[in-house]
Scaffold this active site. Structure first.
Site, mmCIF file in Angstrom:
data_model
loop_
_atom_site.group_PDB
_atom_site.id
_atom_site.type_symbol
_atom_site.label_atom_id
_atom_site.label_comp_id
_atom_site.label_asym_id
_atom_site.label_seq_id
_atom_site.Cartn_x
_atom_site.Cartn_y
_atom_site.Cartn_z
ATOM 1 N N ARG A 140 0.816 -1.229 0.000
ATOM 2 C CA ARG A 140 0.000 0.000 0.000
ATOM 3 C C ARG A 140 0.851 1.281 0.000
ATOM 4 O O ARG A 140 0.382 2.344 0.406
ATOM 5 C CB ARG A 140 -0.954 0.029 1.197
ATOM 6 C CG ARG A 140 -1.941 -1.105 1.210
ATOM 7 C CD ARG A 140 -3.207 -0.732 1.939
ATOM 8 N NE ARG A 140 -4.186 -1.783 1.775
ATOM 9 C CZ ARG A 140 -4.406 -2.758 2.654
ATOM 10 N NH1 ARG A 140 -3.725 -2.787 3.778
ATOM 11 N NH2 ARG A 140 -5.312 -3.666 2.418
ATOM 12 N N LYS A 162 3.145 12.004 -10.728
ATOM 13 C CA LYS A 162 2.288 11.223 -11.625
ATOM 14 C C LYS A 162 2.975 9.906 -11.928
ATOM 15 O O LYS A 162 4.147 9.886 -12.308
ATOM 16 C CB LYS A 162 2.031 11.971 -12.930
ATOM 17 C CG LYS A 162 0.958 13.024 -12.818
ATOM 18 C CD LYS A 162 0.604 13.550 -14.193
ATOM 19 C CE LYS A 162 -0.469 14.615 -14.100
ATOM 20 N NZ LYS A 162 -0.735 15.239 -15.408
ATOM 21 N N GLU A 204 9.896 19.362 -23.724
ATOM 22 C CA GLU A 204 9.235 19.618 -22.434
ATOM 23 C C GLU A 204 9.831 20.847 -21.738
ATOM 24 O O GLU A 204 9.175 21.476 -20.916
ATOM 25 C CB GLU A 204 9.347 18.391 -21.519
ATOM 26 C CG GLU A 204 8.665 17.145 -22.048
ATOM 27 C CD GLU A 204 7.145 17.098 -21.813
ATOM 28 O OE1 GLU A 204 6.576 18.082 -21.304
ATOM 29 O OE2 GLU A 204 6.527 16.063 -22.146
ATOM 30 N N LYS A 246 7.471 23.763 -12.449
ATOM 31 C CA LYS A 246 6.644 22.585 -12.169
ATOM 32 C C LYS A 246 6.320 22.510 -10.681
ATOM 33 O O LYS A 246 5.193 22.171 -10.294
ATOM 34 C CB LYS A 246 7.342 21.309 -12.647
ATOM 35 C CG LYS A 246 6.457 20.099 -12.401
ATOM 36 C CD LYS A 246 6.457 19.090 -13.487
ATOM 37 C CE LYS A 246 5.389 18.035 -13.208
ATOM 38 N NZ LYS A 246 5.463 16.903 -14.083
ATOM 39 N N GLU A 256 -4.395 17.962 -10.306
ATOM 40 C CA GLU A 256 -4.821 18.439 -11.627
ATOM 41 C C GLU A 256 -6.318 18.764 -11.679
ATOM 42 O O GLU A 256 -7.043 18.341 -12.581
ATOM 43 C CB GLU A 256 -4.449 17.414 -12.705
ATOM 44 C CG GLU A 256 -4.389 18.043 -14.084
ATOM 45 C CD GLU A 256 -3.725 17.125 -15.119
ATOM 46 O OE1 GLU A 256 -2.570 16.737 -14.943
ATOM 47 O OE2 GLU A 256 -4.398 16.831 -16.116
ATOM 48 N N ARG A 260 -2.736 22.609 -13.139
ATOM 49 C CA ARG A 260 -1.753 21.588 -13.561
ATOM 50 C C ARG A 260 -2.024 21.095 -14.976
ATOM 51 O O ARG A 260 -1.104 20.661 -15.680
ATOM 52 C CB ARG A 260 -1.733 20.411 -12.569
ATOM 53 C CG ARG A 260 -0.640 19.426 -12.900
ATOM 54 C CD ARG A 260 -0.344 18.442 -11.795
ATOM 55 N NE ARG A 260 0.718 17.541 -12.205
ATOM 56 C CZ ARG A 260 1.311 16.664 -11.425
ATOM 57 N NH1 ARG A 260 0.951 16.575 -10.159
ATOM 58 N NH2 ARG A 260 2.285 15.901 -11.888
ATOM 59 N N ASN A 264 -0.061 20.075 -19.792
ATOM 60 C CA ASN A 264 -0.371 19.169 -20.906
ATOM 61 C C ASN A 264 -0.437 19.902 -22.242
ATOM 62 O O ASN A 264 -0.981 19.343 -23.216
ATOM 63 C CB ASN A 264 -1.686 18.441 -20.635
ATOM 64 C CG ASN A 264 -1.560 17.500 -19.460
ATOM 65 O OD1 ASN A 264 -0.562 16.804 -19.337
ATOM 66 N ND2 ASN A 264 -2.543 17.508 -18.581
ATOM 67 N N HIS A 267 -0.063 17.948 -25.348
ATOM 68 C CA HIS A 267 -0.091 16.518 -25.009
ATOM 69 C C HIS A 267 -1.335 15.795 -25.518
ATOM 70 O O HIS A 267 -1.283 14.596 -25.750
ATOM 71 C CB HIS A 267 0.033 16.329 -23.494
ATOM 72 C CG HIS A 267 1.435 16.500 -22.990
ATOM 73 N ND1 HIS A 267 2.142 17.673 -23.161
ATOM 74 C CD2 HIS A 267 2.277 15.657 -22.333
ATOM 75 C CE1 HIS A 267 3.344 17.543 -22.630
ATOM 76 N NE2 HIS A 267 3.453 16.327 -22.115
ATOM 77 N N HIS A 271 -0.387 12.681 -27.318
ATOM 78 C CA HIS A 271 -0.734 11.342 -26.824
ATOM 79 C C HIS A 271 -1.522 10.563 -27.880
ATOM 80 O O HIS A 271 -1.344 9.346 -28.031
ATOM 81 C CB HIS A 271 -1.568 11.429 -25.541
ATOM 82 C CG HIS A 271 -0.758 11.773 -24.321
ATOM 83 N ND1 HIS A 271 -1.326 12.159 -23.132
ATOM 84 C CD2 HIS A 271 0.581 11.780 -24.105
ATOM 85 C CE1 HIS A 271 -0.378 12.376 -22.242
ATOM 86 N NE2 HIS A 271 0.792 12.167 -22.809
ATOM 87 N N HIS A 285 8.090 10.417 -27.132
ATOM 88 C CA HIS A 285 7.098 11.250 -26.436
ATOM 89 C C HIS A 285 7.319 12.748 -26.701
ATOM 90 O O HIS A 285 6.398 13.474 -27.077
ATOM 91 C CB HIS A 285 7.135 10.960 -24.933
ATOM 92 C CG HIS A 285 6.248 11.853 -24.130
ATOM 93 N ND1 HIS A 285 4.870 11.813 -24.223
ATOM 94 C CD2 HIS A 285 6.527 12.845 -23.252
ATOM 95 C CE1 HIS A 285 4.342 12.717 -23.418
ATOM 96 N NE2 HIS A 285 5.332 13.367 -22.816
HETATM 97 N N1 GLY Z 1 3.559 15.861 -17.184
HETATM 98 C C1 GLY Z 1 2.496 16.657 -16.752
HETATM 99 C C2 GLY Z 1 2.306 16.675 -15.278
HETATM 100 O O1 GLY Z 1 3.135 16.188 -14.543
HETATM 101 O O2 GLY Z 1 1.308 17.159 -14.816
#
Ligand code: GLY
Length: 385
Positions: A140, A162, A204, A246, A256, A260, A264, A267, A271, A285
């Protein structure tokens, strides 16, 4: 929520320490991102002073492990940690799947991982995302330290908690929010990257300028070449500036719920391209993100939010550093691309949520883009057959 990153972080030329303060969230309170040149040799001590002497289990991949695992095990030992046999996964995005996750969890449990064991993710985004997910699940949840070895992981995926794997439904569609206890970003490790990989990570970096820092965007346009050429000072500046942005965003919106999502930018397009092309070598990516950012800027310009010159300026800079700005040759299906975009994690009840911009450094979240406009954009960008 308090954000210490703005007042305490300081880009150095020698190195930088960017704290993330998540003390008002329910998760572990805060952690440091330590950035510097040749600091892998300090990893054992950096961990010991923050997290004590621990039983460590390294998760790495078949590219990075042979380069740095033995050195890391040695410095951990010298600092008084004990080290369990490492787990090495095959390099590449294909390892972000259920089968590899299961193998990693089995290996962890068979090695005797307990609640006090410290997991160390030594690798790029794939290792960091998969190890983060495994660490969040086993017993856990056990502590994890991220040692990102790619530019992409140093400026983005190792920071902010993430974790995830990819499924046939899309990239990172299974995962958790699970913050690391420490991030150690050694820019000297970037020397082992292929040019294509470091360029991919650079997409990025420039993203932070596009989202909220026009001055950093200009710095990238003037210094991106130096960074990609291996200039340490430029790399440390870029990694620390990216991590400072960040850290602030994650501290303000860990899960998010709002801001946040700006991270993206590019993205949702990217994606969809990665998923349709199979997460392979055709499109890395960061390359998909570069194309996606150009598409998002073009759409923003077409909808009258920003000038076409901003969109052309981005495209020209990306071309100059060798990043793709249109999708590679492939048998694309616009319906499928639209479907994937509607399944993106930002989508709300199947309705696309896109990050657009009102100019350099002024990204915003849009829920109003018409499907027809996105379809037209794909038709404009996809290679003609
Ligand atoms: N890569 C986007 C984030 O960490 O929110």
């Amino acid at each position: 929520m308090t954000v210490k990153a703005s007042s305490q972080s300081r880009p150095y030329t020698q190195g930088a320490l960017v704290p993330i303060d998540l003390s008002s969230t329910k998760g572990p309170a805060s952690y440091d991102i330590v950035i510097g040149d040749s600091i892998l040799s300090e990893a054992g001590n950096l961990i010991a002073v923050r997290l004590g002497k621990r039983r460590c289990l390294i998760i790495t991949d078949s590219n990075v492990g042979p380069l740095y695992r033995v050195q890391l095990e040695a410095v951990l030992g010298v600092a008084g940690h004990s080290v369990l046999p490492a787990i090495t996964i095959p390099a590449g995005e294909a390892s972000k799947d259920f089968a590899t996750l299961q193998k990693v969890l089995d290996h962890m449990l068979a090695s005797g991982v307990d609640r006090k064991t410290l997991i160390i993710a030594l690798g790029g985004g794939v290792v960091g995302d998969l190890a983060g997910l495994a660490a969040s699940l086993v017993m856990r949840g056990v502590d994890i330290v991220q040692i990102p070895t790619s530019l992409l992981a140093q400026v983005d995926s190792s920071v902010g908690g993430k974790t995830g794997i990819d499924t046939k439904h899309g990239k990172n569609t299974v995962g958790t929010f699970y913050q690391p206890r420490l991030v150690i970003a050694d820019v000297a490790l970037l020397d082992s990257l292929h040019e294509r990989e470091i360029r991919s990570g650079y997409a990025e970096v420039i993203k932070y300028g596009l989202i909220k820092d026009a001055a950093f965007y200009e710095w990238c346009r003037s210094n991106g070449g130096k960074l990609l050429g291996g200039d340490r000072e430029a790399q440390i500046y870029a990694v620390s500036t990216s991590c400072t942005h960040k850290a602030k965003i994650v501290a303000a919106d860990e899960r998010e719920a709002g801001e946040r999502a700006l991270l993206n930018l590019g993205h949702t397009f990217g994606h969809a391209l990665e998923t349709i092309t199979g997460y392979g070598n055709l499109l890395l990516h960061g390359e998909a993100v570069a194309i996606g950012m150009v598409m998002a800027m073009k759409l923003s310009a077409q909808l009258g939010f920003c000038s076409h010159n901003d969109a052309y300026g981005l495209r020209d800079h990306l071309v100059k550093v060798g990043l793709p700005v249109t999708p590679p040759a492939f048998d694309y299906d616009i319906d499928r691309l639209m479907e994937l975009m509607a399944q993106d994690k930002k989508a709300e009840a199947g309705k696309m949520v896109l990050i657009l911009t009102k100019g350099i450094g002024q990204a915003f979240i849009s829920r109003d883009v018409k499907d027809g406009d996105v379809r037209e954009l794909w038709a404009e960008f996809l290679p003609k057959t």
